[in-house]
Design a protein around this motif. Structure first.
Motif, PDB file in Angstrom:
ATOM      1  N   SER A  96      11.740   4.758   0.995  1.00 27.57           N
ATOM      2  CA  SER A  96      12.044   3.637   0.100  1.00 27.57           C
ATOM      3  C   SER A  96      12.685   4.095  -1.203  1.00 27.57           C
ATOM      4  O   SER A  96      12.827   3.313  -2.137  1.00 27.57           O
ATOM      5  CB  SER A  96      10.760   2.848  -0.195  1.00 27.57           C
ATOM      6  N   GLY A  97      13.033   5.365  -1.298  1.00 22.95           N
ATOM      7  CA  GLY A  97      13.689   5.877  -2.496  1.00 22.95           C
ATOM      8  C   GLY A  97      12.726   6.232  -3.609  1.00 22.95           C
ATOM      9  O   GLY A  97      13.125   6.329  -4.769  1.00 22.95           O
ATOM     10  N   ILE A  98      11.453   6.426  -3.288  1.00 24.04           N
ATOM     11  CA  ILE A  98      10.433   6.742  -4.287  1.00 24.04           C
ATOM     12  C   ILE A  98      10.052   8.209  -4.137  1.00 24.04           C
ATOM     13  O   ILE A  98       9.579   8.635  -3.085  1.00 24.04           O
ATOM     14  CB  ILE A  98       9.195   5.845  -4.109  1.00 24.04           C
ATOM     15  N   SER A  99      10.252   8.991  -5.173  1.00 27.16           N
ATOM     16  CA  SER A  99       9.928  10.415  -5.088  1.00 27.16           C
ATOM     17  C   SER A  99       8.422  10.609  -5.184  1.00 27.16           C
ATOM     18  O   SER A  99       7.719   9.894  -5.901  1.00 27.16           O
ATOM     19  CB  SER A  99      10.635  11.193  -6.200  1.00 27.16           C
ATOM     20  N   PHE A 132      -5.486  -1.200   2.955  1.00 22.81           N
ATOM     21  CA  PHE A 132      -4.819  -0.587   4.103  1.00 22.81           C
ATOM     22  C   PHE A 132      -5.831  -0.326   5.218  1.00 22.81           C
ATOM     23  O   PHE A 132      -5.607   0.538   6.062  1.00 22.81           O
ATOM     24  CB  PHE A 132      -4.161   0.737   3.697  1.00 22.81           C
ATOM     25  N   SER A 133      -6.949  -1.059   5.199  1.00 24.17           N
ATOM     26  CA  SER A 133      -7.990  -0.814   6.201  1.00 24.17           C
ATOM     27  C   SER A 133      -7.535  -1.206   7.601  1.00 24.17           C
ATOM     28  O   SER A 133      -7.991  -0.634   8.594  1.00 24.17           O
ATOM     29  CB  SER A 133      -9.270  -1.570   5.829  1.00 24.17           C
ATOM     30  N   ASP A 134      -6.632  -2.174   7.706  1.00 20.28           N
ATOM     31  CA  ASP A 134      -6.074  -2.577   9.004  1.00 20.28           C
ATOM     32  C   ASP A 134      -4.787  -1.789   9.234  1.00 20.28           C
ATOM     33  O   ASP A 134      -3.741  -2.079   8.654  1.00 20.28           O
ATOM     34  CB  ASP A 134      -5.800  -4.076   9.008  1.00 20.28           C
ATOM     35  N   ARG A 135      -4.856  -0.767  10.079  1.00 14.68           N
ATOM     36  CA  ARG A 135      -3.693   0.102  10.298  1.00 14.68           C
ATOM     37  C   ARG A 135      -2.518  -0.653  10.914  1.00 14.68           C
ATOM     38  O   ARG A 135      -1.358  -0.283  10.725  1.00 14.68           O
ATOM     39  CB  ARG A 135      -4.074   1.279  11.193  1.00 14.68           C
ATOM     40  N   ASP A 136      -2.806  -1.734  11.664  1.00 13.74           N
ATOM     41  CA  ASP A 136      -1.727  -2.496  12.290  1.00 13.74           C
ATOM     42  C   ASP A 136      -0.906  -3.279  11.267  1.00 13.74           C
ATOM     43  O   ASP A 136       0.217  -3.696  11.560  1.00 13.74           O
ATOM     44  CB  ASP A 136      -2.305  -3.470  13.332  1.00 13.74           C
ATOM     45  N   SER A 137      -1.463  -3.474  10.069  1.00  9.89           N
ATOM     46  CA  SER A 137      -0.765  -4.227   9.021  1.00  9.89           C
ATOM     47  C   SER A 137      -0.222  -3.302   7.933  1.00  9.89           C
ATOM     48  O   SER A 137      -0.041  -3.716   6.783  1.00  9.89           O
ATOM     49  CB  SER A 137      -1.722  -5.255   8.393  1.00  9.89           C
ATOM     50  N   PHE A 138       0.041  -2.049   8.319  1.00 11.00           N
ATOM     51  CA  PHE A 138       0.493  -1.057   7.335  1.00 11.00           C
ATOM     52  C   PHE A 138       1.752  -1.522   6.607  1.00 11.00           C
ATOM     53  O   PHE A 138       1.839  -1.421   5.373  1.00 11.00           O
ATOM     54  CB  PHE A 138       0.745   0.286   8.020  1.00 11.00           C
ATOM     55  N   ASP A 139       2.733  -2.005   7.335  1.00  9.57           N
ATOM     56  CA  ASP A 139       4.010  -2.382   6.725  1.00  9.57           C
ATOM     57  C   ASP A 139       3.841  -3.515   5.712  1.00  9.57           C
ATOM     58  O   ASP A 139       4.480  -3.511   4.648  1.00  9.57           O
ATOM     59  CB  ASP A 139       5.006  -2.802   7.805  1.00  9.57           C
ATOM     60  N   VAL A 140       2.991  -4.481   6.028  1.00 10.72           N
ATOM     61  CA  VAL A 140       2.753  -5.597   5.117  1.00 10.72           C
ATOM     62  C   VAL A 140       2.081  -5.098   3.836  1.00 10.72           C
ATOM     63  O   VAL A 140       2.479  -5.450   2.721  1.00 10.72           O
ATOM     64  CB  VAL A 140       1.885  -6.680   5.786  1.00 10.72           C
ATOM     65  N   SER A 141       1.057  -4.256   4.000  1.00 11.53           N
ATOM     66  CA  SER A 141       0.354  -3.713   2.838  1.00 11.53           C
ATOM     67  C   SER A 141       1.278  -2.817   2.016  1.00 11.53           C
ATOM     68  O   SER A 141       1.231  -2.820   0.781  1.00 11.53           O
ATOM     69  CB  SER A 141      -0.877  -2.919   3.287  1.00 11.53           C
ATOM     70  N   PHE A 142       2.124  -2.066   2.699  1.00  9.64           N
ATOM     71  CA  PHE A 142       3.028  -1.163   1.984  1.00  9.64           C
ATOM     72  C   PHE A 142       4.033  -1.942   1.136  1.00  9.64           C
ATOM     73  O   PHE A 142       4.339  -1.544   0.013  1.00  9.64           O
ATOM     74  CB  PHE A 142       3.763  -0.262   2.981  1.00  9.64           C
ATOM     75  N   ALA A 143       4.546  -3.042   1.659  1.00  9.18           N
ATOM     76  CA  ALA A 143       5.493  -3.863   0.895  1.00  9.18           C
ATOM     77  C   ALA A 143       4.838  -4.388  -0.382  1.00  9.18           C
ATOM     78  O   ALA A 143       5.456  -4.406  -1.451  1.00  9.18           O
ATOM     79  CB  ALA A 143       5.985  -5.023   1.758  1.00  9.18           C
ATOM     80  N   ALA A 144       3.567  -4.788  -0.281  1.00  7.46           N
ATOM     81  CA  ALA A 144       2.842  -5.259  -1.466  1.00  7.46           C
ATOM     82  C   ALA A 144       2.643  -4.130  -2.466  1.00  7.46           C
ATOM     83  O   ALA A 144       2.745  -4.330  -3.681  1.00  7.46           O
ATOM     84  CB  ALA A 144       1.491  -5.846  -1.048  1.00  7.46           C
ATOM     85  N   LEU A 145       2.375  -2.930  -1.963  1.00  7.14           N
ATOM     86  CA  LEU A 145       2.177  -1.775  -2.828  1.00  7.14           C
ATOM     87  C   LEU A 145       3.450  -1.435  -3.592  1.00  7.14           C
ATOM     88  O   LEU A 145       3.414  -1.190  -4.815  1.00  7.14           O
ATOM     89  CB  LEU A 145       1.726  -0.575  -1.991  1.00  7.14           C
ATOM     90  N   VAL A 146       4.585  -1.402  -2.912  1.00  8.76           N
ATOM     91  CA  VAL A 146       5.862  -1.091  -3.564  1.00  8.76           C
ATOM     92  C   VAL A 146       6.188  -2.131  -4.628  1.00  8.76           C
ATOM     93  O   VAL A 146       6.695  -1.804  -5.702  1.00  8.76           O
ATOM     94  CB  VAL A 146       6.988  -0.995  -2.523  1.00  8.76           C
ATOM     95  N   HIS A 147       5.910  -3.382  -4.340  1.00  7.42           N
ATOM     96  CA  HIS A 147       6.147  -4.449  -5.319  1.00  7.42           C
ATOM     97  C   HIS A 147       5.340  -4.195  -6.592  1.00  7.42           C
ATOM     98  O   HIS A 147       5.839  -4.378  -7.709  1.00  7.42           O
ATOM     99  CB  HIS A 147       5.770  -5.797  -4.718  1.00  7.42           C
ATOM    100  N   LYS A 148       4.099  -3.743  -6.442  1.00 11.54           N
ATOM    101  CA  LYS A 148       3.264  -3.442  -7.610  1.00 11.54           C
ATOM    102  C   LYS A 148       3.811  -2.231  -8.360  1.00 11.54           C
ATOM    103  O   LYS A 148       3.763  -2.172  -9.588  1.00 11.54           O
ATOM    104  CB  LYS A 148       1.827  -3.190  -7.161  1.00 11.54           C
ATOM    105  N   PHE A 149       4.332  -1.239  -7.626  1.00 13.01           N
ATOM    106  CA  PHE A 149       4.946  -0.076  -8.257  1.00 13.01           C
ATOM    107  C   PHE A 149       6.078  -0.501  -9.186  1.00 13.01           C
ATOM    108  O   PHE A 149       6.181  -0.044 -10.332  1.00 13.01           O
ATOM    109  CB  PHE A 149       5.513   0.876  -7.199  1.00 13.01           C
TER     110      PHE A 149
END
Length: 542
Positions: free
Chosen positions: A149-152, A239-256
């Motif tokens: 995602s371009g994040i070092s 991130f407790s639900d591994r199947d929803s990793f992409d959804v949780s990751f998108a929320a994390l990047v938004h917070k970043f």
């Protein structure tokens, strides 16, 4: 002439090099010796040490790939003996071009969420990941997603060969990173190293993002008081639900993105020159990037007005009673019961911060405590923030901290008023080792023009513990505090501990000036005369 100890000689060497002399504390010296020994250990010994790590939670640096290196050397020898001419490098060039095209495509396709820092620096990445070694697979997936995602990312798996002082590198990476990412698992929440890293991130004013690899309730059960105190009010990313990793990751990047934008707007580059520090009328928040939650009752009305109406002051015992009554449920959530040692610790912190005199708290002192940066905050929010600040500062600077040495070096560069205030609080800690470390750190973080710092350091010269007195001497000498000359002369001439006398002597020479030089000259003359008289007396007896 008295032969100086090794620790004092080291201090003098550092003083000649223009570096702040470190306190000759045995515990600190042992720590330094251990760091040097790690770098000198053979690989077999280092491997044994890695295998002993508790639960695998400590970071294990990658072992050197000796076999691969040896194979390369063998291939070179074979090629040389057969006189094989070098192949044209067309294929290698073509491969490089293809790799470059792929990298350009990935860069364009990746989400450039955060602006990069100086790529030539070993540190200064966008995100520093703190994790347990047992969670390596999840960490690598998280790192790969961030970089795509371009994040070092800085993580201790990279570039830390065997024998490297990787704990110090981790401390530097935390201080220099834009964002701190804490991977919370049953392994990491019990790791001393992960707890130290979290504490350093907090006092370094980093946006902190807890990533829950399991349910929040299950993780809290394994947390100690300090980690739960720090993390409980923060917004976790699930991130407790591994199947929803992409959804949780998108929320994390938004917070970043939101956090780094706010940080870039308020962040000023640190000045190389020591700023003139003026003691603020109100405290400065130690971590402005991580705002803790308030109590809904405090949002509706002020605690003092609810409990004491128009009273100008109240007995401290009555204040504690009202505090328990209003915030009992919140205290229970922080693992603080009315009869626990944590409750005693919290009330000691509040009593100190609200400057309670003669066990009476004034409304004026209460209001001053609630004001931070010129803004009055809800009382419970201030209580929780102060508790986290006091805990994290102590966690970072206590003697068994894995990040203490890097914190002393790195935090001094910024000379934050909030850090200075928190270090001043540590001068009152019950542990003399913590008081001694705080004194030395203040010398690097403070300023000789800050009279509050000088005033508090002068009090360390009267401490009952000799290591604290010694550290106070070194700190005042580094700050060249001329106000300290009379007390330093007194210690030099009268302290019963030789290392304290020697530290006072070193500091007097560093401070210099007519008064210090006159005192040094007079004392040396008197010492020589006494020595001569003793020699003459011995000769008469023989």
């Amino acid at each position: 002439m008295v032969t100086k100890t090794t620790a004092v000689q080291n201090n003098e060497n550092e003083r000649q090099e223009g570096l702040p002399p470190m306190m000759p504390i045995q515990a600190v010296q042992n720590n330094e010796n251990e760091r040097q020994l790690v770098m000198l250990r053979p690989q077999a010994v280092q491997n044994n040490e890695n295998e002993k790590l508790e639960g695998g939670s400590r970071r294990v640096p990658p072992r050197p790939r000796r076999q691969a290196v040896q194979n390369n050397e063998n291939e070179k020898l074979v090629a040389k003996s057969q006189h094989v001419p070098p192949r044209p490098r067309r294929q290698a060039v073509q491969n490089n071009q293809n790799e470059k095209k792929e990298a350009d495509t990935a860069k364009k396709g990746g989400q450039k969420a955060l602006s990069r820092l100086d790529s030539s620096s070993e540190f200064g990445q966008d995100v520093m990941i703190s994790y347990s070694h047992q969670d390596m697979d999840f960490m690598r997936k998280m790192r790969g997603s961030l970089e795509a995602s371009g994040i070092s990312v800085w993580v201790d798996e990279q570039g830390l060969g065997a024998g490297v002082d990787f704990l110090n590198k981790i401390g530097h990476a935390i201080v220099e990173a834009k964002v701190f990412l804490s991977l919370l698992s049953p392994n990491s929440v019990t790791s001393k190293y992960c707890k130290d890293e979290l504490a350093l991130a907090y006092i370094s004013n980093k946006p902190i993002f807890p990533v829950a690899m399991a349910t929040r309730d299950s993780l809290r059960k394994n947390m100690d008081f300090g980690m739960q105190l720090t993390l409980a009010p923060m917004e976790w990313v699930d991130f407790s639900d591994r199947d929803s990793f992409d959804v949780s990751f998108a929320a994390l990047v938004h917070k970043f993105i939101a956090a780094t934008k706010a940080g870039d707007e308020s962040k000023a580059p640190p000045s190389k020159a020591k700023p003139k520090l003026e003691r603020p009328k109100t405290r400065q928040n130690l971590n402005k990037m991580t705002r803790l939650n308030s109590n809904p009752m405090d949002d509706e009305s002020d605690f003092w007005e609810r409990a004491f109406k128009d009273a100008k002051d109240v007995p401290w015992s009555k204040f504690i009673e009202a505090f328990d009554s209003n915030y009992s449920s919140l205290l229970d959530g922080m693992q603080i019961s009315s009869d626990s040692e944590h409750k005693d610790w919290l009330m000691t912190v509040l009593k100190r911060e609200m400057t309670v005199d003669n066990n009476v708290l004034s409304r004026e002192s209460y209001d001053e405590f609630c004001f931070v940066g010129g803004v009055k905050l809800p009382f419970w929010q201030r209580v929780h923030e102060q508790a986290v600040e006091s805990y994290t500062m102590r966690e970072v600077f206590q003697m068994d901290s894995s990040v203490r040495l890097s914190a002393i070096e790195d935090l001094a560069k910024y000379r934050s008023k909030a850090v200075v205030d928190a270090l001043l609080d540590l001068l009152n800690d019950t542990d003399p080792n913590v008081r001694a470390v705080a004194a030395v750190t203040l010398a690097k973080s403070g300023n000789a023009e800050d009279q509050e710092v000088i005033k508090r350091l002068l009090k360390t010269l009267q401490d009952k513990d000799r290591l604290v007195r010694e550290s106070g001497c070194i700190a005042l000498g580094y700050l060249r505090a001329k106000e300290a000359v009379p007390q330093l002369v007194h210690l030099w001439r009268n302290d019963t501990i030789s290392t304290v006398r020697e530290a006072a002597s070193v500091s007097l020479e560093k401070i210099g000036g007519e008064e210090a030089e006159k005192a040094i000259h007079m004392t040396k003359v008197l010492s020589e005369e006494i020595k001569l008289l003793m020699q003459q007396s011995m000769q008469k007896q023989t």
